[in-house]
Design a protein around this motif. Structure first.
Motif, PDB file in Angstrom:
ATOM      1  N   MET A 128       9.759   3.110 -11.453  1.00 13.80           N
ATOM      2  CA  MET A 128      10.027   1.757 -11.947  1.00 13.80           C
ATOM      3  C   MET A 128      10.406   0.830 -10.788  1.00 13.80           C
ATOM      4  O   MET A 128       9.976  -0.320 -10.743  1.00 13.80           O
ATOM      5  N   SER A 129      11.193   1.334  -9.852  1.00 10.81           N
ATOM      6  CA  SER A 129      11.570   0.530  -8.681  1.00 10.81           C
ATOM      7  C   SER A 129      10.345   0.198  -7.835  1.00 10.81           C
ATOM      8  O   SER A 129      10.185  -0.936  -7.372  1.00 10.81           O
ATOM      9  N   LEU A 130       9.483   1.189  -7.632  1.00  9.79           N
ATOM     10  CA  LEU A 130       8.261   0.968  -6.861  1.00  9.79           C
ATOM     11  C   LEU A 130       7.340  -0.021  -7.572  1.00  9.79           C
ATOM     12  O   LEU A 130       6.720  -0.880  -6.944  1.00  9.79           O
ATOM     13  N   SER A 131       7.263   0.104  -8.893  1.00  8.01           N
ATOM     14  CA  SER A 131       6.437  -0.801  -9.686  1.00  8.01           C
ATOM     15  C   SER A 131       6.933  -2.235  -9.554  1.00  8.01           C
ATOM     16  O   SER A 131       6.146  -3.173  -9.383  1.00  8.01           O
ATOM     17  N   LEU A 149       8.691  -3.459  -7.050  1.00  8.62           N
ATOM     18  CA  LEU A 149       8.414  -3.881  -5.681  1.00  8.62           C
ATOM     19  C   LEU A 149       6.967  -4.369  -5.552  1.00  8.62           C
ATOM     20  O   LEU A 149       6.709  -5.436  -4.988  1.00  8.62           O
ATOM     21  N   CYS A 150       6.027  -3.611  -6.109  1.00  3.89           N
ATOM     22  CA  CYS A 150       4.614  -3.998  -6.063  1.00  3.89           C
ATOM     23  C   CYS A 150       4.389  -5.310  -6.807  1.00  3.89           C
ATOM     24  O   CYS A 150       3.679  -6.194  -6.318  1.00  3.89           O
ATOM     25  N   HIS A 151       4.997  -5.435  -7.974  1.00  2.26           N
ATOM     26  CA  HIS A 151       4.855  -6.655  -8.772  1.00  2.26           C
ATOM     27  C   HIS A 151       5.393  -7.863  -8.004  1.00  2.26           C
ATOM     28  O   HIS A 151       4.737  -8.914  -7.950  1.00  2.26           O
ATOM     29  N   ASP A 152       6.562  -7.714  -7.398  1.00  2.00           N
ATOM     30  CA  ASP A 152       7.165  -8.813  -6.639  1.00  2.00           C
ATOM     31  C   ASP A 152       6.295  -9.205  -5.451  1.00  2.00           C
ATOM     32  O   ASP A 152       6.129 -10.386  -5.156  1.00  2.00           O
ATOM     33  N   LYS A 153       5.736  -8.210  -4.768  1.00  2.00           N
ATOM     34  CA  LYS A 153       4.865  -8.501  -3.624  1.00  2.00           C
ATOM     35  C   LYS A 153       3.608  -9.246  -4.077  1.00  2.00           C
ATOM     36  O   LYS A 153       3.171 -10.188  -3.419  1.00  2.00           O
ATOM     37  N   LEU A 154       3.048  -8.839  -5.205  1.00  2.00           N
ATOM     38  CA  LEU A 154       1.856  -9.520  -5.716  1.00  2.00           C
ATOM     39  C   LEU A 154       2.176 -10.957  -6.120  1.00  2.00           C
ATOM     40  O   LEU A 154       1.386 -11.871  -5.870  1.00  2.00           O
ATOM     41  N   LYS A 155       3.323 -11.161  -6.748  1.00  2.00           N
ATOM     42  CA  LYS A 155       3.730 -12.519  -7.132  1.00  2.00           C
ATOM     43  C   LYS A 155       3.916 -13.394  -5.899  1.00  2.00           C
ATOM     44  O   LYS A 155       3.529 -14.565  -5.895  1.00  2.00           O
ATOM     45  N   ASN A 156       4.502 -12.832  -4.840  1.00  2.00           N
ATOM     46  CA  ASN A 156       4.711 -13.571  -3.600  1.00  2.00           C
ATOM     47  C   ASN A 156       3.371 -13.965  -2.981  1.00  2.00           C
ATOM     48  O   ASN A 156       3.185 -15.104  -2.541  1.00  2.00           O
ATOM     49  N   ILE A 157       2.428 -13.052  -2.976  1.00  2.00           N
ATOM     50  CA  ILE A 157       1.098 -13.338  -2.437  1.00  2.00           C
ATOM     51  C   ILE A 157       0.405 -14.393  -3.289  1.00  2.00           C
ATOM     52  O   ILE A 157      -0.247 -15.302  -2.775  1.00  2.00           O
ATOM     53  N   GLU A 158       0.574 -14.288  -4.614  1.00  2.00           N
ATOM     54  CA  GLU A 158      -0.030 -15.264  -5.518  1.00  2.00           C
ATOM     55  C   GLU A 158       0.498 -16.672  -5.231  1.00  2.00           C
ATOM     56  O   GLU A 158      -0.272 -17.637  -5.215  1.00  2.00           O
ATOM     57  N   LYS A 159       1.806 -16.773  -4.980  1.00  2.00           N
ATOM     58  CA  LYS A 159       2.386 -18.076  -4.662  1.00  2.00           C
ATOM     59  C   LYS A 159       1.796 -18.630  -3.371  1.00  2.00           C
ATOM     60  O   LYS A 159       1.500 -19.822  -3.276  1.00  2.00           O
ATOM     61  N   GLU A 194       1.011   4.109  -2.950  1.00  2.00           N
ATOM     62  CA  GLU A 194       0.763   5.532  -2.672  1.00  2.00           C
ATOM     63  C   GLU A 194       1.902   6.388  -3.219  1.00  2.00           C
ATOM     64  O   GLU A 194       1.658   7.430  -3.851  1.00  2.00           O
ATOM     65  N   GLN A 195       3.137   5.949  -2.986  1.00  2.00           N
ATOM     66  CA  GLN A 195       4.287   6.708  -3.493  1.00  2.00           C
ATOM     67  C   GLN A 195       4.310   6.717  -5.018  1.00  2.00           C
ATOM     68  O   GLN A 195       4.632   7.734  -5.637  1.00  2.00           O
ATOM     69  N   LEU A 196       3.961   5.609  -5.614  1.00  2.00           N
ATOM     70  CA  LEU A 196       3.908   5.520  -7.071  1.00  2.00           C
ATOM     71  C   LEU A 196       2.856   6.475  -7.633  1.00  2.00           C
ATOM     72  O   LEU A 196       3.099   7.175  -8.624  1.00  2.00           O
ATOM     73  N   GLU A 197       1.695   6.547  -6.984  1.00  2.52           N
ATOM     74  CA  GLU A 197       0.641   7.461  -7.430  1.00  2.52           C
ATOM     75  C   GLU A 197       1.090   8.915  -7.344  1.00  2.52           C
ATOM     76  O   GLU A 197       0.809   9.718  -8.241  1.00  2.52           O
ATOM     77  N   VAL A 198       1.826   9.267  -6.275  1.00  2.75           N
ATOM     78  CA  VAL A 198       2.331  10.631  -6.129  1.00  2.75           C
ATOM     79  C   VAL A 198       3.305  10.956  -7.258  1.00  2.75           C
ATOM     80  O   VAL A 198       3.237  12.040  -7.857  1.00  2.75           O
ATOM     81  N   LEU A 199       4.202  10.017  -7.576  1.00  4.84           N
ATOM     82  CA  LEU A 199       5.165  10.236  -8.663  1.00  4.84           C
ATOM     83  C   LEU A 199       4.462  10.407 -10.004  1.00  4.84           C
ATOM     84  O   LEU A 199       4.821  11.288 -10.800  1.00  4.84           O
ATOM     85  N   VAL A 200       3.458   9.589 -10.251  1.00 10.77           N
ATOM     86  CA  VAL A 200       2.716   9.686 -11.515  1.00 10.77           C
ATOM     87  C   VAL A 200       2.030  11.048 -11.617  1.00 10.77           C
ATOM     88  O   VAL A 200       2.074  11.699 -12.666  1.00 10.77           O
ATOM     89  N   GLU A 201       1.432  11.506 -10.519  1.00 10.05           N
ATOM     90  CA  GLU A 201       0.777  12.821 -10.532  1.00 10.05           C
ATOM     91  C   GLU A 201       1.780  13.924 -10.845  1.00 10.05           C
ATOM     92  O   GLU A 201       1.491  14.832 -11.633  1.00 10.05           O
ATOM     93  N   GLU A 244       0.822  -1.214   0.000  1.00  6.68           N
ATOM     94  CA  GLU A 244       0.000   0.000   0.000  1.00  6.68           C
ATOM     95  C   GLU A 244       0.858   1.266   0.000  1.00  6.68           C
ATOM     96  O   GLU A 244       0.561   2.229  -0.713  1.00  6.68           O
ATOM     97  N   GLU A 245       1.937   1.261   0.802  1.00 10.49           N
ATOM     98  CA  GLU A 245       2.826   2.422   0.841  1.00 10.49           C
ATOM     99  C   GLU A 245       3.503   2.636  -0.512  1.00 10.49           C
ATOM    100  O   GLU A 245       3.618   3.774  -0.981  1.00 10.49           O
ATOM    101  N   ALA A 246       3.943   1.559  -1.126  1.00  7.40           N
ATOM    102  CA  ALA A 246       4.592   1.657  -2.431  1.00  7.40           C
ATOM    103  C   ALA A 246       3.620   2.183  -3.479  1.00  7.40           C
ATOM    104  O   ALA A 246       3.984   3.031  -4.311  1.00  7.40           O
TER     105      ALA A 246
END
Length: 78
Positions: A41-44, A46-56, A14-21, A10-12
């Motif tokens: 890109m780093s935040l993206s 991180l989010c992708h890796d966390k989602l993959k971990n949860i998926e596993k 939020e930070q990604l949304e701020v950067l995009v804005e 969630e924190e990642a």
């Protein structure tokens, strides 16, 4: 040297949304825009890796006898 606290998903996000804005505003100097993009890109990743971990984790469900079995979503046929 202090260790950097790992961000939650969630924190990642939020930070990604701020950067995009900031980038969408369009009045960011080129050098700063590149830094924002790299950080994004780093935040993206991180989010992708966390989602993959949860998926596993979700792929493995405990059966009544304690054995692990892959989790499969059953779709309605129709």
């Amino acid at each position: 040297m202090s260790e950097k606290k790992e961000l939650s998903f969630e924190e990642a996000m939020e930070q990604l949304e701020v950067l995009v804005e900031k980038l969408e505003e369009g009045d960011v100097p080129l050098e700063q825009a590149i830094e924002y993009f790299q950080e994004g890109m780093s935040l993206s990743k991180l989010c992708h890796d966390k989602l993959k971990n949860i998926e596993k984790k979700m792929d493995q469900m405990l059966l009544d006898n304690g054995e692990l079995q892959p989790f499969q979503i059953q779709e309605d046929e129709g």
